[in-house]
Scaffold this motif. Structure first.
Motif, PDB file in Angstrom:
ATOM      1  N   ALA A  34       0.834  -1.205   0.000  1.00 26.39           N
ATOM      2  CA  ALA A  34       0.000   0.000   0.000  1.00 26.39           C
ATOM      3  C   ALA A  34       0.866   1.251   0.000  1.00 26.39           C
ATOM      4  CB  ALA A  34      -0.939  -0.008   1.208  1.00 26.39           C
ATOM      5  N   HIS A  35       1.910   1.258   0.807  1.00 24.77           N
ATOM      6  CA  HIS A  35       2.819   2.414   0.873  1.00 24.77           C
ATOM      7  C   HIS A  35       3.504   2.635  -0.468  1.00 24.77           C
ATOM      8  CE1 HIS A  35       5.833   5.215   2.321  1.00 24.77           C
ATOM      9  NE2 HIS A  35       6.792   4.401   1.922  1.00 24.77           N
ATOM     10  N   LEU A  36       3.982   1.568  -1.076  1.00 22.78           N
ATOM     11  CA  LEU A  36       4.675   1.690  -2.348  1.00 22.78           C
ATOM     12  C   LEU A  36       3.733   2.134  -3.461  1.00 22.78           C
ATOM     13  CD1 LEU A  36       6.945  -1.500  -2.299  1.00 22.78           C
ATOM     14  CD2 LEU A  36       7.570   0.847  -1.705  1.00 22.78           C
ATOM     15  N   LEU A  37       2.544   1.579  -3.494  1.00 21.71           N
ATOM     16  CA  LEU A  37       1.613   1.894  -4.572  1.00 21.71           C
ATOM     17  C   LEU A  37       1.051   3.301  -4.441  1.00 21.71           C
ATOM     18  CD1 LEU A  37      -0.203  -1.541  -4.879  1.00 21.71           C
ATOM     19  CD2 LEU A  37       1.649  -0.636  -6.302  1.00 21.71           C
ATOM     20  N   LYS A  38       0.805   3.736  -3.213  1.00 27.33           N
ATOM     21  CA  LYS A  38       0.376   5.123  -3.021  1.00 27.33           C
ATOM     22  C   LYS A  38       1.492   6.086  -3.423  1.00 27.33           C
ATOM     23  CE  LYS A  38      -2.993   4.238   0.669  1.00 27.33           C
ATOM     24  NZ  LYS A  38      -3.279   4.394   2.121  1.00 27.33           N
ATOM     25  N   GLY A  39       2.718   5.718  -3.079  1.00 27.19           N
ATOM     26  CA  GLY A  39       3.849   6.543  -3.487  1.00 27.19           C
ATOM     27  C   GLY A  39       3.993   6.595  -4.992  1.00 27.19           C
ATOM     28  N   MET A  52       8.884   9.809 -14.735  1.00 29.55           N
ATOM     29  CA  MET A  52       9.227   9.112 -13.499  1.00 29.55           C
ATOM     30  C   MET A  52       9.975   7.821 -13.819  1.00 29.55           C
ATOM     31  SD  MET A  52       9.399   8.752 -10.290  1.00 29.55           S
ATOM     32  CE  MET A  52       8.690  10.381 -10.046  1.00 29.55           C
ATOM     33  N   SER A  53      11.002   7.537 -13.043  1.00 31.89           N
ATOM     34  CA  SER A  53      11.757   6.290 -13.186  1.00 31.89           C
ATOM     35  C   SER A  53      11.678   5.502 -11.886  1.00 31.89           C
ATOM     36  CB  SER A  53      13.225   6.583 -13.507  1.00 31.89           C
ATOM     37  OG  SER A  53      13.867   7.195 -12.376  1.00 31.89           O
ATOM     38  N   LEU A  54      11.972   4.219 -11.966  1.00 34.09           N
ATOM     39  CA  LEU A  54      11.985   3.395 -10.754  1.00 34.09           C
ATOM     40  C   LEU A  54      13.068   3.859  -9.787  1.00 34.09           C
ATOM     41  CD1 LEU A  54      11.360  -0.271 -11.969  1.00 34.09           C
ATOM     42  CD2 LEU A  54       9.744   1.321 -10.930  1.00 34.09           C
ATOM     43  N   ARG A  55      14.177   4.329 -10.321  1.00 33.75           N
ATOM     44  CA  ARG A  55      15.251   4.800  -9.429  1.00 33.75           C
ATOM     45  C   ARG A  55      14.796   6.045  -8.661  1.00 33.75           C
ATOM     46  NH1 ARG A  55      19.921   2.193 -10.005  1.00 33.75           N
ATOM     47  NH2 ARG A  55      20.295   1.011 -11.936  1.00 33.75           N
ATOM     48  N   GLU A  56      14.152   6.963  -9.349  1.00 32.34           N
ATOM     49  CA  GLU A  56      13.655   8.166  -8.683  1.00 32.34           C
ATOM     50  C   GLU A  56      12.604   7.804  -7.651  1.00 32.34           C
ATOM     51  OE1 GLU A  56      12.648  12.000  -7.499  1.00 32.34           O
ATOM     52  OE2 GLU A  56      14.434  11.213  -8.509  1.00 32.34           O
ATOM     53  N   LEU A  57      11.703   6.902  -8.002  1.00 24.63           N
ATOM     54  CA  LEU A  57      10.674   6.493  -7.054  1.00 24.63           C
ATOM     55  C   LEU A  57      11.291   5.789  -5.849  1.00 24.63           C
ATOM     56  CD1 LEU A  57       7.699   6.296  -6.347  1.00 24.63           C
ATOM     57  CD2 LEU A  57       7.584   4.162  -7.655  1.00 24.63           C
ATOM     58  N   GLY A  58      12.322   4.976  -6.106  1.00 25.40           N
ATOM     59  CA  GLY A  58      13.006   4.313  -5.001  1.00 25.40           C
ATOM     60  C   GLY A  58      13.615   5.313  -4.035  1.00 25.40           C
ATOM     61  N   ARG A  59      14.203   6.386  -4.572  1.00 26.58           N
ATOM     62  CA  ARG A  59      14.771   7.417  -3.706  1.00 26.58           C
ATOM     63  C   ARG A  59      13.674   8.099  -2.879  1.00 26.58           C
ATOM     64  NH1 ARG A  59      18.305   8.213  -8.215  1.00 26.58           N
ATOM     65  NH2 ARG A  59      16.903   9.756  -9.157  1.00 26.58           N
ATOM     66  N   ARG A  60      12.541   8.342  -3.502  1.00 29.90           N
ATOM     67  CA  ARG A  60      11.437   8.987  -2.781  1.00 29.90           C
ATOM     68  C   ARG A  60      10.928   8.119  -1.638  1.00 29.90           C
ATOM     69  NH1 ARG A  60       7.207  12.340  -6.234  1.00 29.90           N
ATOM     70  NH2 ARG A  60       8.569  13.515  -7.614  1.00 29.90           N
ATOM     71  N   HIS A  65      16.073   0.298  -5.815  1.00 30.13           N
ATOM     72  CA  HIS A  65      15.593   0.102  -7.180  1.00 30.13           C
ATOM     73  C   HIS A  65      15.402  -1.387  -7.458  1.00 30.13           C
ATOM     74  CE1 HIS A  65      16.733  -0.694 -11.487  1.00 30.13           C
ATOM     75  NE2 HIS A  65      15.693   0.099 -11.659  1.00 30.13           N
ATOM     76  N   ALA A  66      16.287  -2.234  -6.927  1.00 24.97           N
ATOM     77  CA  ALA A  66      16.194  -3.683  -7.136  1.00 24.97           C
ATOM     78  C   ALA A  66      14.920  -4.248  -6.517  1.00 24.97           C
ATOM     79  CB  ALA A  66      17.419  -4.378  -6.548  1.00 24.97           C
ATOM     80  N   LEU A  67      14.511  -3.703  -5.375  1.00 24.15           N
ATOM     81  CA  LEU A  67      13.296  -4.180  -4.724  1.00 24.15           C
ATOM     82  C   LEU A  67      12.074  -3.910  -5.604  1.00 24.15           C
ATOM     83  CD1 LEU A  67      12.334  -3.819  -1.013  1.00 24.15           C
ATOM     84  CD2 LEU A  67      10.686  -3.215  -2.771  1.00 24.15           C
ATOM     85  N   LEU A  68      11.992  -2.704  -6.156  1.00 23.20           N
ATOM     86  CA  LEU A  68      10.858  -2.358  -7.006  1.00 23.20           C
ATOM     87  C   LEU A  68      10.849  -3.207  -8.275  1.00 23.20           C
ATOM     88  CD1 LEU A  68      10.879   1.549  -6.704  1.00 23.20           C
ATOM     89  CD2 LEU A  68       9.327  -0.055  -5.579  1.00 23.20           C
TER      90      LEU A  68
END
Length: 235
Positions: A34-39, A52-60, A65-68
């Protein structure tokens, strides 16, 4: 059209999560979908899909990035998961409303609109995302329409057609009602800069949002309702 399965409450309280250990969680550990999807919804609403990139979202979100990548496969996979998360709740609410045999057709249409506006207040990111995606042909907008809009359309149209056939509402194409309900009322919550410039103050709190949704739904229903014939007394 899409809606929400909440009533007067737009939020659900859960158990307080245990404090997370320092450092980024390993793949599969400490993963709060839920936290990840809302983010992700926040990020895609702000930056758009291409921005938006996965790396940028991971930083936020302070995850790797590997987890996402391991969890969602790709940026597109994350986008699909985020919209599925939000619109899944919405579709369930519309389905429960239009399939409720205890509701009169006009009551069902009104309640569906109320739920949709409450949903827009709870997930304003979705309105912003769809406003952008709806103007560009892609697998993403086709996913939303095919996965959520088309399956619900015949259920809503049954109610809508009966109301029109009985002369209780003015003839109105389904797609016009869709845009009136899904995109129009949600702009107050989604277009925050424009709202601020207009001096608008979106309602805050579950009760205030619900009352606002009822007022807007009543305005739409009143506009659709046919006037009583001359010499008759409105019921």
């Amino acid at each position: 059209m899409t809606g929400t399965n909440t009533g007067g409450n737009a939020l659900c309280m859960g158990a307080t999560p245990a404090p997370r250990k320092r450092g980024r969680p390993r793949i599969g550990q400490g993963l709060d979908d839920a936290h990840l999807l809302k983010g992700a919804l926040d990020a895609f609403a702000e930056k758009g899909y291409d921005g938006m990139s996965l790396r940028e979202l991971g930083r936020r979100l302070e995850v790797s990035h590997a987890l996402l990548t391991a969890r969602y496969g790709s940026k597109e996979g994350l986008w699909f998961a985020a919209l599925e998360y939000a619109l899944g709740h919405a579709a369930q609410g519309w389905r429960q409303t239009v399939e409720d045999p205890a509701l009169d057709d006009l009551q069902a249409l009104r309640l569906g609109i109320v739920h949709q506006i409450v949903f827009a207040a709870s997930f304003p990111q979705v309105v912003r995302i769809l406003n952008h995606e709806g103007g560009v042909d892609s697998d993403r907008i086709r996913f939303v329409v095919d996965r959520f809009v088309k399956p619900l359309r015949p259920l809503v149209e049954v109610r809508l057609n009966r109301l029109q056939d009985a002369g209780r509402i003015r003839p109105l194409p389904y797609e016009v009602l869709h845009f009136m309900v899904v995109h129009g009322p949600g702009a107050l919550f989604a277009n925050t800069v424009e709202s601020d410039l207009l001096g608008a103050h979106p309602p805050a709190g579950d009760h205030a949002v619900w009352r606002h949704a009822e007022a807007v739904a009543d305005a739409i229903i009143f506009g659709l309702a046919t006037p009583p014939a001359a010499g008759t007394t409105p019921k």
